[in-house]
Design an enzyme around this catalytic site. Structure first.
Site, PDB file in Angstrom:
ATOM      1  N   TYR A 171     -62.661  -2.142  13.911  1.00  9.62           N
ATOM      2  CA  TYR A 171     -63.083  -1.565  15.193  1.00  9.62           C
ATOM      3  C   TYR A 171     -63.427  -2.645  16.212  1.00  9.62           C
ATOM      4  CZ  TYR A 171     -62.761   3.245  13.753  1.00  9.62           C
ATOM      5  OH  TYR A 171     -62.256   4.459  13.358  1.00  9.62           O
TER       6      TYR A 171
ATOM      7  N   ARG B 113     -60.268  -3.612  17.762  1.00  7.61           N
ATOM      8  CA  ARG B 113     -59.807  -2.599  18.731  1.00  7.61           C
ATOM      9  C   ARG B 113     -60.631  -2.660  20.026  1.00  7.61           C
ATOM     10  NH1 ARG B 113     -59.547   3.142  16.232  1.00  7.61           N
ATOM     11  NH2 ARG B 113     -58.973   3.635  18.366  1.00  7.61           N
TER      12      ARG B 113
ATOM     13  N   ASN C 194     -59.494  10.343  23.638  1.00  6.82           N
ATOM     14  CA  ASN C 194     -59.503   8.880  23.608  1.00  6.82           C
ATOM     15  C   ASN C 194     -60.926   8.342  23.577  1.00  6.82           C
ATOM     16  OD1 ASN C 194     -56.810   9.192  23.768  1.00  6.82           O
ATOM     17  ND2 ASN C 194     -56.616   8.610  25.915  1.00  6.82           N
TER      18      ASN C 194
ATOM     19  N   HIS D 259     -63.900  12.851  20.885  1.00  2.00           N
ATOM     20  CA  HIS D 259     -63.940  12.011  19.682  1.00  2.00           C
ATOM     21  C   HIS D 259     -64.873  10.815  19.832  1.00  2.00           C
ATOM     22  CE1 HIS D 259     -59.766  13.749  18.356  1.00  2.00           C
ATOM     23  NE2 HIS D 259     -60.756  14.586  18.189  1.00  2.00           N
TER      24      HIS D 259
ATOM     25  N   CYS E 146     -76.405   3.849  14.386  1.00  2.34           N
ATOM     26  CA  CYS E 146     -76.738   3.531  12.995  1.00  2.34           C
ATOM     27  C   CYS E 146     -76.132   4.583  12.058  1.00  2.34           C
ATOM     28  CB  CYS E 146     -78.253   3.498  12.828  1.00  2.34           C
ATOM     29  SG  CYS E 146     -78.731   3.183  11.115  1.00  2.34           S
TER      30      CYS E 146
ATOM     31  N   CYS F 289     -79.238  -2.051  11.982  1.00  4.15           N
ATOM     32  CA  CYS F 289     -80.113  -1.269  12.861  1.00  4.15           C
ATOM     33  C   CYS F 289     -81.487  -1.926  12.970  1.00  4.15           C
ATOM     34  CB  CYS F 289     -80.249   0.138  12.281  1.00  4.15           C
ATOM     35  SG  CYS F 289     -81.372   1.212  13.155  1.00  4.15           S
TER      36      CYS F 289
ATOM     37  N   GLY G 208     -50.050  13.403  26.760  1.00  2.00           N
ATOM     38  CA  GLY G 208     -50.068  12.230  25.871  1.00  2.00           C
ATOM     39  C   GLY G 208     -50.761  12.464  24.546  1.00  2.00           C
ATOM     40  N   THR G 209     -50.662  13.693  24.056  1.00  5.14           N
ATOM     41  CA  THR G 209     -51.230  13.960  22.723  1.00  5.14           C
ATOM     42  C   THR G 209     -50.182  14.629  21.843  1.00  5.14           C
ATOM     43  OG1 THR G 209     -52.926  15.147  21.455  1.00  5.14           O
ATOM     44  CG2 THR G 209     -52.343  16.098  23.593  1.00  5.14           C
TER      45      THR G 209
ATOM     46  N   ASN H 243     -45.311  14.669  28.110  1.00  3.30           N
ATOM     47  CA  ASN H 243     -45.118  13.817  26.935  1.00  3.30           C
ATOM     48  C   ASN H 243     -43.630  13.461  26.861  1.00  3.30           C
ATOM     49  OD1 ASN H 243     -44.950  12.801  24.219  1.00  3.30           O
ATOM     50  ND2 ASN H 243     -46.810  13.940  23.711  1.00  3.30           N
TER      51      ASN H 243
HETATM   52  P1  OAD Z   1     -51.071  10.485  18.740  1.00  4.05           P
HETATM   53  O1  OAD Z   1     -50.751   9.072  18.421  1.00  4.05           O
HETATM   54  O2  OAD Z   1     -51.093  11.456  17.617  1.00  4.05           O
HETATM   55  O3  OAD Z   1     -50.034  11.030  19.821  1.00  4.05           O
HETATM   56  C1  OAD Z   1     -49.742  10.289  20.971  1.00  4.05           C
HETATM   57  C2  OAD Z   1     -48.739  11.071  21.786  1.00  4.05           C
HETATM   58  O4  OAD Z   1     -48.540  10.380  23.009  1.00  4.05           O
HETATM   59  C3  OAD Z   1     -47.365  11.204  21.125  1.00  4.05           C
HETATM   60  O5  OAD Z   1     -46.980  12.582  21.123  1.00  4.05           O
HETATM   61  C4  OAD Z   1     -46.442  10.393  22.047  1.00  4.05           C
HETATM   62  O6  OAD Z   1     -45.146  10.964  22.173  1.00  4.05           O
HETATM   63  C5  OAD Z   1     -47.172  10.446  23.348  1.00  4.05           C
HETATM   64  N1  OAD Z   1     -46.929   9.316  24.253  1.00  4.05           N
HETATM   65  C6  OAD Z   1     -46.601   8.045  23.943  1.00  4.05           C
HETATM   66  N2  OAD Z   1     -46.520   7.290  25.059  1.00  4.05           N
HETATM   67  C7  OAD Z   1     -46.793   8.117  26.102  1.00  4.05           C
HETATM   68  C8  OAD Z   1     -46.895   7.941  27.511  1.00  4.05           C
HETATM   69  N3  OAD Z   1     -46.709   6.754  28.079  1.00  4.05           N
HETATM   70  N4  OAD Z   1     -47.220   9.017  28.275  1.00  4.05           N
HETATM   71  C9  OAD Z   1     -47.432  10.235  27.709  1.00  4.05           C
HETATM   72  N5  OAD Z   1     -47.357  10.451  26.382  1.00  4.05           N
HETATM   73  C10 OAD Z   1     -47.051   9.419  25.583  1.00  4.05           C
HETATM   74  O7  OAD Z   1     -52.451  10.467  19.540  1.00  4.05           O
HETATM   75  P2  OAD Z   1     -53.483  11.667  19.766  1.00  4.05           P
HETATM   76  O8  OAD Z   1     -52.767  12.960  19.938  1.00  4.05           O
HETATM   77  O9  OAD Z   1     -54.405  11.238  20.838  1.00  4.05           O
HETATM   78  O10 OAD Z   1     -58.637  10.571  16.271  1.00  4.05           O
HETATM   79  O11 OAD Z   1     -54.237  11.665  18.384  1.00  4.05           O
HETATM   80  C11 OAD Z   1     -55.342  12.524  18.205  1.00  4.05           C
HETATM   81  C12 OAD Z   1     -56.377  11.849  17.367  1.00  4.05           C
HETATM   82  O12 OAD Z   1     -55.776  11.353  16.163  1.00  4.05           O
HETATM   83  C13 OAD Z   1     -56.992  10.609  17.993  1.00  4.05           C
HETATM   84  O13 OAD Z   1     -58.039  10.919  18.879  1.00  4.05           O
HETATM   85  C14 OAD Z   1     -57.492   9.874  16.783  1.00  4.05           C
HETATM   86  C15 OAD Z   1     -56.331  10.050  15.863  1.00  4.05           C
HETATM   87  O14 OAD Z   1     -56.604   9.978  14.510  1.00  4.05           O
HETATM   88  C16 OAD Z   1     -59.785   9.926  16.076  1.00  4.05           C
HETATM   89  O15 OAD Z   1     -59.914   8.741  16.257  1.00  4.05           O
HETATM   90  C17 OAD Z   1     -60.876  10.813  15.620  1.00  4.05           C
END
Ligand code: OAD
Length: 248
Positions: A67, A70, A103, A120, A128, A149, A189-190, A215
């Site tokens: 982390y 990151r 995000n 998230h 802690c 902590c 973007g999800t 997307n």
């Molecule tokens: P993902 O990595 O699952 O999905 C990312 C999406 O973004 C994909 O569908 C891509 O096609 C799309 N993408 C890529 N580049 C893009 C761009 N420039 N513009 C628009 N879309 C684009 O990520 P999340 O859906 O955010 O959880 O994942 C959900 C959760 O899974 C995250 O919050 C994280 C992860 O495990 C935790 O950390 C709790």
């Protein structure tokens, strides 16, 4: 303007409540890796090892240092045109705008968005593992050593939601409420693979909202949405913003 964009702008011009749910794709153009794309984080790393309570208990040093790496990447990145367009759309005040994000990178806030619903948590905040107290000490960017902590000497962890953990109650309640009351709902973007966030577009759709997905790749909800826009967020959101500015 394409037909789809025309329909969208028309609905936005009449909308009272608009919601945007964002995911890792929104930050991809800022140089932050997504999770499930072919070069995403979960293609290289094991989420159960690095993003679960069990993983942290097993190897806290490894999880913490991952982390910290990151955080370093995020601290060296900037919001992109997609983040800025969403912040501008909110500031136009044409409708009540709720920005919900999965995000943890804080880039929406850095681009000027406010009242962001963080489903998230945040990688920038720490707490802690034992007593849950927020950890506010400055951590040197090169320091990857596990912190302790000041109250109970417990191990410090990032304030993010790990697999198997509950989402922050206020955040999910706000998000569900916004989804229920939305006239237009953007899923941006999800991959819509992680619940309960992935339910939000469906909740909106069932309540009659116009659901729009942005997307470049199709996802499990692409066939269910009203409008699928196959563009990156930094490409299309500034165009939507410009169209909105043209509406009285
Ligand atoms: P993902 O990595 O699952 O999905 C990312 C999406 O973004 C994909 O569908 C891509 O096609 C799309 N993408 C890529 N580049 C893009 C761009 N420039 N513009 C628009 N879309 C684009 O990520 P999340 O859906 O955010 O959880 O994942 C959900 C959760 O899974 C995250 O919050 C994280 C992860 O495990 C935790 O950390 C709790």
């Amino acid at each position: 303007m394409t037909d789809d964009l025309g329909i969208l702008i028309n609905r936005l011009s009449e909308a009272k409540n608009v919601v945007a749910l964002t995911g890792a794709g929104v930050s991809a153009e800022s140089g932050i890796k997504t999770f499930r794309d072919p070069d995403g984080l979960w293609s290289k790393f094991n989420p159960m090892e690095l993003a679960s309570v069990e993983g942290f208990m097993k190897n806290s040093d490894l999880v913490w240092s991952w982390y910290r790496h990151r955080v370093d990447v995020i601290n060296n990145s900037q919001p992109n045109a997609g983040h800025y367009a969403l912040a501008e759309i909110q500031k136009l005040n044409k409708f009540e705008f709720t920005l919900i994000t999965q995000n943890v990178d804080g880039l929406h806030q850095k681009s000027g968005s406010y009242d962001v619903v963080e489903l998230h948590g945040s990688i920038i905040r720490n707490k802690c593992f034992d007593c849950n107290e927020e950890f506010i000490d400055e951590i040197d960017s090169n320091d990857v050593n596990l912190q302790r902590c000041g109250y109970c000497s417990g191990k410090i962890r990032p304030d993010v939601v790990w697999f198997g953990e509950m989402l922050p109650r206020n955040a999910i309640l706000k998000a569900e409420n916004a989804a229920i009351n939305s006239d237009v709902f953007f899923s941006i973007g999800t991959s819509a693979e992680v619940f309960p966030a992935a339910d939000l577009p469906i909740i909106s759709k069932n309540r009659g909202s116009l659901v729009v997905e942005i997307n470049p790749n199709r996802t499990r909800i692409s066939d269910l949405v009203d409008i699928y826009l196959p563009y990156t967020s930094a490409e299309i959101l500034p165009i939507i913003l410009n169209e909105l500015k043209g509406i009285n």
